[in-house]
Design a protein around this motif. Sequence first.
Motif, PDB file in Angstrom:
ATOM      1  N   SER A 188      45.210  33.764  47.008  1.00  0.00           N
ATOM      2  CA  SER A 188      45.293  35.223  47.012  1.00  0.00           C
ATOM      3  C   SER A 188      44.111  35.839  47.746  1.00  0.00           C
ATOM      4  O   SER A 188      44.265  36.797  48.519  1.00  0.00           O
ATOM      5  CB  SER A 188      45.355  35.736  45.575  1.00  0.00           C
ATOM      6  N   ASN A 189      42.926  35.284  47.537  1.00  0.00           N
ATOM      7  CA  ASN A 189      41.728  35.808  48.204  1.00  0.00           C
ATOM      8  C   ASN A 189      41.828  35.655  49.718  1.00  0.00           C
ATOM      9  O   ASN A 189      41.428  36.555  50.477  1.00  0.00           O
ATOM     10  CB  ASN A 189      40.480  35.094  47.693  1.00  0.00           C
ATOM     11  N   LYS A 190      42.337  34.509  50.167  1.00  0.00           N
ATOM     12  CA  LYS A 190      42.476  34.270  51.609  1.00  0.00           C
ATOM     13  C   LYS A 190      43.462  35.255  52.221  1.00  0.00           C
ATOM     14  O   LYS A 190      43.217  35.816  53.303  1.00  0.00           O
ATOM     15  CB  LYS A 190      42.934  32.832  51.855  1.00  0.00           C
TER      16      LYS A 190
ATOM     17  N   GLN B 275      43.934  31.680  42.777  1.00  0.00           N
ATOM     18  CA  GLN B 275      43.095  32.800  43.191  1.00  0.00           C
ATOM     19  C   GLN B 275      42.558  32.613  44.603  1.00  0.00           C
ATOM     20  O   GLN B 275      42.464  33.572  45.377  1.00  0.00           O
ATOM     21  CB  GLN B 275      41.927  32.969  42.210  1.00  0.00           C
ATOM     22  N   GLU B 276      42.222  31.378  44.968  1.00  0.00           N
ATOM     23  CA  GLU B 276      41.680  31.149  46.308  1.00  0.00           C
ATOM     24  C   GLU B 276      42.723  31.459  47.381  1.00  0.00           C
ATOM     25  O   GLU B 276      42.383  31.910  48.483  1.00  0.00           O
ATOM     26  CB  GLU B 276      41.186  29.709  46.455  1.00  0.00           C
TER      27      GLU B 276
ATOM     28  N   ASP C 139      44.257  38.231  51.050  1.00  0.00           N
ATOM     29  CA  ASP C 139      43.637  39.559  51.021  1.00  0.00           C
ATOM     30  C   ASP C 139      42.641  39.733  52.167  1.00  0.00           C
ATOM     31  O   ASP C 139      42.541  40.812  52.769  1.00  0.00           O
ATOM     32  CB  ASP C 139      42.926  39.790  49.689  1.00  0.00           C
ATOM     33  N   GLU C 140      41.910  38.682  52.462  1.00  0.00           N
ATOM     34  CA  GLU C 140      40.933  38.731  53.554  1.00  0.00           C
ATOM     35  C   GLU C 140      41.616  39.014  54.892  1.00  0.00           C
ATOM     36  O   GLU C 140      41.149  39.839  55.689  1.00  0.00           O
ATOM     37  CB  GLU C 140      40.190  37.395  53.617  1.00  0.00           C
TER      38      GLU C 140
END
Length: 304
Positions: free
Chosen positions: A277-279, A274-275, A281-282
């Motif tokens: 994917s979050n990066k 998830q970390e 997306d950011e």
Amino acid sequence: FPNGLENDWDGTMYETLQGIQAADLPCGLQGLELVYTEGAWGEDAVRVLREYAASGEYDVILDNGGAMDNTRPFYQEFPEIMFVIVGTNPSEMVTGGNLYFIDKRLHEANYLQGIIAGMMTETGVIGAVGPLSIDVTNAEINAFIEGARSVNPDVKVKVSWIDSWYDPPKANEATTAMIAAGADQIFMRSDGFEACEEGGIACYGATTDNSYLAPNSVVADSIANWTPEVVWFINQWCEAKTSGEPFSSPDLMYWAGYADGGVSLSDYYQGVPQEVSNKVDELVAGFMDGSFEVVPNYSVPVSD
């Protein structure tokens, strides 16, 4: 199409030209008629381009940026035809007249692929297998490396060139050697997906969906959509023809990125934390609103 339609770069442009809808076209055009030649380089490219131009049958002639030096000597002989160079270093542009330039900001998606690789490598070694070293491929591989190092500054890099646009055996050989040297995340700008699959490591494809080539290895692909560029140069053609003025190409190359709908990252074919994917997306949000930019680096990437 000098590389042939099996090549991702030429193949995606072909698919766009074949599939573009009338609703996407400017000035009331209802469709495009496409005639093409595969595999022409050097003197062959000059001959083919001259034959197309001299026939008087074509309004727009596209050529690969790798053959620009073959186009440059004679395009001015045919001022009524628009010549469009696909893929080039902006510093090599010739502005004004009937020579136009388009490209693709694939380095944006390649940077994101590097982010994933840099965060997911277990060996601390990433790699890239390239076809021929030209400005476009240099920029893509450099972006992958820069993305990885932005999240993992200590990552080691291996780079290999196969000196061919399409040679799967040679690409697989280079990939196998890279895996043996410790790389567990490889940007596949060439065709070594079989070796990725056999080696059980993560690969990242270029330009189109490559997951079918290595369904257990490809994590995410960069995806090219040439529609914005095609619509742009056709609009430029329409403006010149309806105004009665000579072609006058702009000072800037048109190249679409994330914000223009010209580039994207595929879905994740393999699970990512998830970390990670979050990066990603950011940074995608940064591309979309203009707050984040990756400047293309055209220098030749090399191994550490």
